[in-house]
Motif scaffolding. Sequence first.
Motif, PDB file in Angstrom:
ATOM      1  N   SER A 115       1.303  -4.197  12.262  1.00 48.09           N
ATOM      2  CA  SER A 115       0.285  -3.657  11.362  1.00 48.09           C
ATOM      3  C   SER A 115       0.875  -3.326   9.991  1.00 48.09           C
ATOM      4  O   SER A 115       0.161  -3.281   9.000  1.00 48.09           O
ATOM      5  N   ALA A 116       2.181  -3.094   9.936  1.00 49.02           N
ATOM      6  CA  ALA A 116       2.847  -2.807   8.663  1.00 49.02           C
ATOM      7  C   ALA A 116       4.184  -3.534   8.624  1.00 49.02           C
ATOM      8  O   ALA A 116       4.854  -3.678   9.637  1.00 49.02           O
ATOM      9  N   CYS A 117       4.531  -3.985   7.436  1.00 52.15           N
ATOM     10  CA  CYS A 117       5.838  -4.605   7.211  1.00 52.15           C
ATOM     11  C   CYS A 117       6.571  -3.740   6.187  1.00 52.15           C
ATOM     12  O   CYS A 117       5.960  -3.139   5.309  1.00 52.15           O
ATOM     13  N   TYR A 118       7.893  -3.714   6.316  1.00 49.95           N
ATOM     14  CA  TYR A 118       8.680  -2.839   5.454  1.00 49.95           C
ATOM     15  C   TYR A 118       9.778  -3.630   4.753  1.00 49.95           C
ATOM     16  O   TYR A 118      10.312  -4.594   5.286  1.00 49.95           O
ATOM     17  N   ALA A 119      10.094  -3.154   3.540  1.00 50.10           N
ATOM     18  CA  ALA A 119      11.189  -3.735   2.763  1.00 50.10           C
ATOM     19  C   ALA A 119      11.977  -2.593   2.135  1.00 50.10           C
ATOM     20  O   ALA A 119      11.434  -1.517   1.853  1.00 50.10           O
ATOM     21  N   SER A 120      13.251  -2.836   1.911  1.00 48.61           N
ATOM     22  CA  SER A 120      14.124  -1.888   1.247  1.00 48.61           C
ATOM     23  C   SER A 120      14.330  -2.360  -0.187  1.00 48.61           C
ATOM     24  O   SER A 120      14.720  -3.503  -0.421  1.00 48.61           O
ATOM     25  N   GLU A 121      14.051  -1.484  -1.145  1.00 54.56           N
ATOM     26  CA  GLU A 121      14.188  -1.821  -2.563  1.00 54.56           C
ATOM     27  C   GLU A 121      15.165  -0.860  -3.209  1.00 54.56           C
ATOM     28  O   GLU A 121      15.017   0.356  -3.078  1.00 54.56           O
ATOM     29  N   VAL A 122      16.175  -1.394  -3.872  1.00 55.43           N
ATOM     30  CA  VAL A 122      17.113  -0.580  -4.642  1.00 55.43           C
ATOM     31  C   VAL A 122      16.975  -1.000  -6.098  1.00 55.43           C
ATOM     32  O   VAL A 122      17.114  -2.187  -6.428  1.00 55.43           O
ATOM     33  N   SER A 123      16.661  -0.026  -6.941  1.00 57.43           N
ATOM     34  CA  SER A 123      16.509  -0.327  -8.363  1.00 57.43           C
ATOM     35  C   SER A 123      17.594   0.394  -9.156  1.00 57.43           C
ATOM     36  O   SER A 123      18.101   1.438  -8.749  1.00 57.43           O
ATOM     37  N   GLN A 169      14.971  -6.348   0.007  1.00 57.39           N
ATOM     38  CA  GLN A 169      15.215  -7.108   1.238  1.00 57.39           C
ATOM     39  C   GLN A 169      14.181  -6.681   2.265  1.00 57.39           C
ATOM     40  O   GLN A 169      13.899  -5.485   2.398  1.00 57.39           O
ATOM     41  N   ASN A 170      13.643  -7.672   2.983  1.00 58.13           N
ATOM     42  CA  ASN A 170      12.702  -7.319   4.044  1.00 58.13           C
ATOM     43  C   ASN A 170      13.450  -6.666   5.198  1.00 58.13           C
ATOM     44  O   ASN A 170      14.591  -6.994   5.475  1.00 58.13           O
ATOM     45  N   LEU A 171      12.779  -5.726   5.846  1.00 57.02           N
ATOM     46  CA  LEU A 171      13.318  -5.085   7.041  1.00 57.02           C
ATOM     47  C   LEU A 171      12.617  -5.627   8.281  1.00 57.02           C
ATOM     48  O   LEU A 171      13.241  -5.855   9.304  1.00 57.02           O
ATOM     49  N   THR A 172      11.308  -5.828   8.169  1.00 59.86           N
ATOM     50  CA  THR A 172      10.523  -6.377   9.269  1.00 59.86           C
ATOM     51  C   THR A 172      10.877  -7.855   9.434  1.00 59.86           C
ATOM     52  O   THR A 172      11.078  -8.552   8.448  1.00 59.86           O
ATOM     53  N   PHE A 173      10.953  -8.315  10.637  1.00 53.92           N
ATOM     54  CA  PHE A 173      11.311  -9.696  10.987  1.00 53.92           C
ATOM     55  C   PHE A 173      12.749 -10.029  10.608  1.00 53.92           C
ATOM     56  O   PHE A 173      13.124 -11.199  10.538  1.00 53.92           O
ATOM     57  N   TRP A 187       0.791  -1.228   0.000  1.00 55.30           N
ATOM     58  CA  TRP A 187       0.000   0.000   0.000  1.00 55.30           C
ATOM     59  C   TRP A 187       0.820   1.273   0.000  1.00 55.30           C
ATOM     60  O   TRP A 187       0.273   2.361  -0.008  1.00 55.30           O
ATOM     61  N   GLY A 188       2.132   1.166  -0.020  1.00 51.45           N
ATOM     62  CA  GLY A 188       2.903   2.391  -0.089  1.00 51.45           C
ATOM     63  C   GLY A 188       4.324   2.193  -0.552  1.00 51.45           C
ATOM     64  O   GLY A 188       4.930   1.142  -0.338  1.00 51.45           O
ATOM     65  N   THR A 189       4.861   3.212  -1.223  1.00 56.47           N
ATOM     66  CA  THR A 189       6.276   3.252  -1.601  1.00 56.47           C
ATOM     67  C   THR A 189       6.775   4.669  -1.319  1.00 56.47           C
ATOM     68  O   THR A 189       6.111   5.648  -1.645  1.00 56.47           O
ATOM     69  N   ASP A 190       7.912   4.751  -0.676  1.00 59.34           N
ATOM     70  CA  ASP A 190       8.508   6.043  -0.357  1.00 59.34           C
ATOM     71  C   ASP A 190       9.937   6.076  -0.878  1.00 59.34           C
ATOM     72  O   ASP A 190      10.734   5.187  -0.561  1.00 59.34           O
ATOM     73  N   SER A 225       5.964  -0.400   1.859  1.00 63.25           N
ATOM     74  CA  SER A 225       5.099  -0.683   3.012  1.00 63.25           C
ATOM     75  C   SER A 225       4.018  -1.666   2.591  1.00 63.25           C
ATOM     76  O   SER A 225       3.368  -1.473   1.560  1.00 63.25           O
ATOM     77  N   SER A 226       3.852  -2.720   3.386  1.00 64.39           N
ATOM     78  CA  SER A 226       2.872  -3.742   3.031  1.00 64.39           C
ATOM     79  C   SER A 226       2.340  -4.435   4.276  1.00 64.39           C
ATOM     80  O   SER A 226       2.757  -4.151   5.390  1.00 64.39           O
ATOM     81  N   GLN A 227       1.433  -5.358   4.045  1.00 63.96           N
ATOM     82  CA  GLN A 227       0.903  -6.206   5.106  1.00 63.96           C
ATOM     83  C   GLN A 227       1.152  -7.645   4.684  1.00 63.96           C
ATOM     84  O   GLN A 227       0.713  -8.056   3.617  1.00 63.96           O
ATOM     85  N   TRP A 228       1.873  -8.392   5.482  1.00 67.19           N
ATOM     86  CA  TRP A 228       2.196  -9.773   5.126  1.00 67.19           C
ATOM     87  C   TRP A 228       1.038 -10.723   5.339  1.00 67.19           C
ATOM     88  O   TRP A 228       0.936 -11.725   4.676  1.00 67.19           O
ATOM     89  N   GLY A 229       0.182 -10.476   6.313  1.00 71.47           N
ATOM     90  CA  GLY A 229      -0.932 -11.382   6.574  1.00 71.47           C
ATOM     91  C   GLY A 229      -0.449 -12.752   7.015  1.00 71.47           C
ATOM     92  O   GLY A 229      -0.774 -13.763   6.397  1.00 71.47           O
ATOM     93  N   LEU A 230       0.327 -12.797   8.081  1.00 70.88           N
ATOM     94  CA  LEU A 230       0.878 -14.064   8.573  1.00 70.88           C
ATOM     95  C   LEU A 230      -0.221 -14.972   9.113  1.00 70.88           C
ATOM     96  O   LEU A 230      -1.181 -14.487   9.716  1.00 70.88           O
ATOM     97  N   PRO A 231      -0.066 -16.270   8.934  1.00 76.18           N
ATOM     98  CA  PRO A 231      -0.987 -17.198   9.602  1.00 76.18           C
ATOM     99  C   PRO A 231      -0.871 -17.029  11.123  1.00 76.18           C
ATOM    100  O   PRO A 231       0.181 -16.626  11.631  1.00 76.18           O
TER     101      PRO A 231
END
Length: 191
Positions: free
Chosen positions: A74-82, A96-100, A34-37, A57-63
């Motif tokens: 409530s939010a999970c984050y990842a770092s993206e380099v393009s 790469q994921n940042l959360t967890f 739901w988001g990119t910064d 920014s996203s929601q993983w929806g873990l079991p």
Amino acid sequence: MKIWTSEHVFNHSWETVAQAAWRKYPNPINPAVWGTDVVDRHVDPRDGALITHRIISSQWGLPSWAASILGNPSACYASEVSRVNASTRNFQLDTQNLTFGSHIAVDEKLIYLPHPDDPMNKTLLRQEAVVTVSGVPLTSYMESVLTNTISSNAGKGRAAMEWVIEKVNQGLRSMDDLSHAARKSLEFDAV
């Protein structure tokens, strides 16, 4: 550690696919993101490639069983380099994921290239994800679950790209219609 790879061919030019990749989020097909910064953006002076660092920014929806082990933010984050190099027609994204991060490492790479058999009309997407889970019970099982989720989400991602491409094409058609109407208006005014 589990490794997942995939290749997909888009029946669109590299330029069209690269443009869609920039506009991919948010989309209705994969609402988990739901988001990119943008954190940083610059041009590499060596080769003219555009390098962009974004936080996704996203929601993983873990079991529920996994959330009980790892937590459920409530939010999970990842770092993206393009890195986009228009002269070589190469677009690579490393995420790469940042959360967890202390228990789960997901390193994903996407590369968009002109298709070798039809470089003007088709684009080849190569994807790879390396999943490593450590320090929690059922590591191999969790790696399998995450790898399966990545595979499922890759299909959603490709469908989202097609959705974005269609929206971009509709916008271009609208612009063509607008340009045509403007020209007609000018012709009418000149009479």
